[in-house]
Design a protein around this motif. Sequence first.
Motif, mmCIF file in Angstrom:
data_model
loop_
_atom_site.group_PDB
_atom_site.id
_atom_site.type_symbol
_atom_site.label_atom_id
_atom_site.label_comp_id
_atom_site.label_asym_id
_atom_site.label_seq_id
_atom_site.Cartn_x
_atom_site.Cartn_y
_atom_site.Cartn_z
ATOM 1 N N THR A 12 10.364 11.856 -4.180
ATOM 2 C CA THR A 12 10.648 13.169 -3.577
ATOM 3 C C THR A 12 10.131 13.344 -2.150
ATOM 4 O O THR A 12 10.479 14.311 -1.489
ATOM 5 N N ARG A 13 9.303 12.419 -1.658
ATOM 6 C CA ARG A 13 8.728 12.636 -0.320
ATOM 7 C C ARG A 13 9.029 11.502 0.664
ATOM 8 O O ARG A 13 8.584 11.560 1.801
ATOM 9 N N VAL A 14 9.766 10.486 0.181
ATOM 10 C CA VAL A 14 10.008 9.314 1.038
ATOM 11 C C VAL A 14 11.459 9.253 1.503
ATOM 12 O O VAL A 14 12.381 9.445 0.718
ATOM 13 N N GLN A 15 11.636 8.980 2.781
ATOM 14 C CA GLN A 15 12.914 8.522 3.322
ATOM 15 C C GLN A 15 12.649 7.118 3.828
ATOM 16 O O GLN A 15 11.809 6.917 4.730
ATOM 17 N N ALA A 16 13.351 6.144 3.248
ATOM 18 C CA ALA A 16 12.992 4.745 3.510
ATOM 19 C C ALA A 16 13.026 4.399 4.997
ATOM 20 O O ALA A 16 12.127 3.727 5.510
ATOM 21 N N GLY A 17 14.061 4.884 5.699
ATOM 22 C CA GLY A 17 14.199 4.535 7.120
ATOM 23 C C GLY A 17 13.027 5.041 7.944
ATOM 24 O O GLY A 17 12.690 4.489 8.988
ATOM 25 N N ARG A 18 12.402 6.081 7.475
ATOM 26 C CA ARG A 18 11.318 6.719 8.235
ATOM 27 C C ARG A 18 9.940 6.299 7.741
ATOM 28 O O ARG A 18 9.006 6.134 8.521
ATOM 29 N N ASP A 19 9.798 6.101 6.436
ATOM 30 C CA ASP A 19 8.461 6.054 5.841
ATOM 31 C C ASP A 19 8.026 4.687 5.322
ATOM 32 O O ASP A 19 6.927 4.557 4.786
ATOM 33 N N VAL A 20 8.904 3.711 5.446
ATOM 34 C CA VAL A 20 8.572 2.387 4.924
ATOM 35 C C VAL A 20 8.459 1.423 6.095
ATOM 36 O O VAL A 20 9.286 1.451 6.989
ATOM 37 N N PHE A 21 7.418 0.627 6.135
ATOM 38 C CA PHE A 21 7.381 -0.396 7.180
ATOM 39 C C PHE A 21 6.859 -1.709 6.626
ATOM 40 O O PHE A 21 6.121 -1.746 5.643
ATOM 41 N N LEU A 76 0.577 6.706 -12.457
ATOM 42 C CA LEU A 76 1.706 6.058 -11.768
ATOM 43 C C LEU A 76 2.982 6.885 -11.843
ATOM 44 O O LEU A 76 3.828 6.800 -10.956
ATOM 45 N N GLY A 77 3.110 7.709 -12.887
ATOM 46 C CA GLY A 77 4.262 8.609 -12.974
ATOM 47 C C GLY A 77 4.264 9.571 -11.797
ATOM 48 O O GLY A 77 5.298 9.792 -11.145
ATOM 49 N N GLN A 78 3.113 10.124 -11.485
ATOM 50 C CA GLN A 78 3.004 11.044 -10.346
ATOM 51 C C GLN A 78 3.257 10.314 -9.020
ATOM 52 O O GLN A 78 3.877 10.866 -8.113
ATOM 53 N N VAL A 79 2.783 9.077 -8.931
ATOM 54 C CA VAL A 79 2.970 8.325 -7.690
ATOM 55 C C VAL A 79 4.464 8.061 -7.452
ATOM 56 O O VAL A 79 4.978 8.240 -6.344
ATOM 57 N N LEU A 80 5.164 7.673 -8.518
ATOM 58 C CA LEU A 80 6.608 7.437 -8.385
ATOM 59 C C LEU A 80 7.348 8.738 -8.077
ATOM 60 O O LEU A 80 8.329 8.760 -7.331
ATOM 61 N N TRP A 81 6.858 9.840 -8.650
ATOM 62 C CA TRP A 81 7.445 11.151 -8.348
ATOM 63 C C TRP A 81 7.302 11.453 -6.843
ATOM 64 O O TRP A 81 8.240 11.896 -6.188
ATOM 65 N N ALA A 82 6.128 11.167 -6.311
ATOM 66 C CA ALA A 82 5.908 11.404 -4.877
ATOM 67 C C ALA A 82 6.823 10.509 -4.046
ATOM 68 O O ALA A 82 7.414 10.936 -3.046
ATOM 69 N N MET A 83 6.978 9.238 -4.476
ATOM 70 C CA MET A 83 7.866 8.335 -3.736
ATOM 71 C C MET A 83 9.305 8.830 -3.817
ATOM 72 O O MET A 83 10.050 8.797 -2.843
ATOM 73 N N VAL A 130 0.862 -1.200 0.000
ATOM 74 C CA VAL A 130 0.000 0.000 0.000
ATOM 75 C C VAL A 130 0.889 1.238 0.000
ATOM 76 O O VAL A 130 1.823 1.339 0.808
ATOM 77 N N ILE A 131 0.601 2.143 -0.907
ATOM 78 C CA ILE A 131 1.339 3.403 -0.998
ATOM 79 C C ILE A 131 0.345 4.530 -0.730
ATOM 80 O O ILE A 131 -0.741 4.543 -1.329
ATOM 81 N N VAL A 132 0.703 5.448 0.157
ATOM 82 C CA VAL A 132 -0.195 6.579 0.430
ATOM 83 C C VAL A 132 0.428 7.860 -0.114
ATOM 84 O O VAL A 132 1.608 8.138 0.128
ATOM 85 N N VAL A 133 -0.372 8.614 -0.853
ATOM 86 C CA VAL A 133 0.098 9.899 -1.397
ATOM 87 C C VAL A 133 -0.834 11.017 -0.931
ATOM 88 O O VAL A 133 -1.954 10.762 -0.485
ATOM 89 N N ASP A 134 -0.350 12.256 -1.056
ATOM 90 C CA ASP A 134 -1.174 13.413 -0.700
ATOM 91 C C ASP A 134 -2.228 13.672 -1.769
ATOM 92 O O ASP A 134 -2.200 13.074 -2.852
ATOM 93 N N ILE A 180 4.059 2.099 2.430
ATOM 94 C CA ILE A 180 4.936 3.238 2.130
ATOM 95 C C ILE A 180 4.131 4.516 2.309
ATOM 96 O O ILE A 180 3.113 4.718 1.638
ATOM 97 N N ASP A 181 4.579 5.332 3.229
ATOM 98 C CA ASP A 181 3.938 6.630 3.427
ATOM 99 C C ASP A 181 4.669 7.639 2.538
ATOM 100 O O ASP A 181 5.730 8.144 2.904
ATOM 101 N N ALA A 182 4.082 7.891 1.363
ATOM 102 C CA ALA A 182 4.728 8.812 0.413
ATOM 103 C C ALA A 182 4.102 10.205 0.496
ATOM 104 O O ALA A 182 4.140 10.964 -0.473
#
Length: 454
Positions: A385-394, A376-383, A364-368, A419-421
């Motif tokens: 530019t807005r994700v730090q794996a250590g913080r946002d992935v579980f 999907l291009g926008q979703v990958l862009w959000a991932m 599951v990927i969450v975007v604003d 993934i909290d994107a």
Amino acid sequence: MPADLRSFLEQVQRQEPRGFYRVSREIDPRYEMAAVVTQLEQQRRVPVLLFERVRGARFPAVVNCFASRERLARALGVPAAQLPARYQEGVDHPIPPKVVERGPVQAVVEAGDAVDLTALPLMMYHDTDRAPYITAGIVFARDPESGRCNLSYNRLMLRDRAHLGIFMTVGKHLHEIYSRMETRGRPLPIAIALGNHPAWALGALYIGPYQVEEAGIIGGLLGSPLELVAGKTQDVLAPAHAEIVLEAEILPHAREEEGPFGEFHGYATAPRPRQVVRVTAITHREDAIYQDVLGGSHREHLVLPTIPMEANLDRAVRAVVPTLRAARMAAPFTCILSMEKRFEGQPRSAILAAFAAELYLKHVIVVDEDVDPGNLGQVLWAMGTRVQAGRDVFIIPAVPGSNLDPSAEREGIVDKLGIDATAKPSLKEFAPRSRVPDDVMARIRLEDYLPDLK
Ligand SMILES: Cc1cc2nc3c(=O)[nH]c(=O)nc-3n(C[C@H](O)[C@H](O)[C@H](O)COP(=O)(O)O)c2cc1C
Ligand SMILES: [Mn+2]
């Protein structure tokens, strides 16, 4: 006239230019029909195709009925954008089915030795498939304790004139009902409906609590009760206006190898010992049309089930995050949620709610709300530019999931990834997005600067 496959096919012909074609040339159900559909898909086209002459078969075959959101929406009387809302309305206002004395689906009854599944235009789709399959049958089964009727789609492999192999996902309702009967050493009577209206298909695919009867949701989607007739050889109910019904029983304590079969995720699933169905009658209309949903990763198989899945995810996630914008199934086992985040951590609540609501879900990927989850291009862009794996992935390890996932080490046990994107701590406080000023965009007209632009 009640809504049925025929009224739907007439509607498509009236309302969808280039949406319906008859194929009068004889065609082989082994791979050839799949090749025609695949070549059209390569041109991004999914018209309904009525194959009038299928080699070796007594009935014509129709495919691609449910292959586009627009077509499904039109069948429910709404534009595509309103399909999720219309679906939810049907779920919220169910109309129980009505049992009627007789129906066109029992115009012809072939029972006992007259049962011959090989006379149906069962298709083979892929080089990996073991045998011809039925994929578009809605299985009607009654819970032995409550008497409630459950509906589901289950792939059925041709074994011989009167036997099929069946695939029932462990954890889904039909498997539960079957297990309750098997414990008593009894076969489970079922009716398999072929030739279905889109509302029947979407209702059958409803995902929700065990107690909820899909037939009522079909009524809610149609705005009138689904008419059912009693079986001739089994204690079952089936749609009076289906094209063909197979009356059958799933045998207790019998397992025979089923598969391999090319599934919706694009891979052939391995053969396994699975349950066996004995068909006791084929009932059908005088001039029945056989319906098929192409197995494997063809458009129809991908589009149809995502609509009830998204409706279910929408309801479950919205219960914890009222500012959810949309839930989209983007790929097998993968969902994208877009939301207006009100406080930190909320995307994780949304992810947990989504996992609890949908067994098959793995990623599951969450975007604003500024990201289109359908792009999907926008979703990958959000991932990006807005994700730090250590913080946002579980990861939640070793949770029951789809037993079709080819990457699982133990069948049906998967790791779930969230993934909290979304922008942190919030979109407002994040680096501003750069834009050409709105007033300039509105003022500038391309033709003033590029008169020769083609
Ligand atoms: C074309 C098609 C084929 C499907 N085949 C199967 C199958 O072979 N086995 C299975 O368990 N689910 C299959 N499904 C999914 C189930 O029908 C779906 O999960 C359904 O909601 C289960 O019903 P339930 O919630 O009452 O258990 C299929 C769905 C579609 C659209
Ligand atoms: Mn169910």
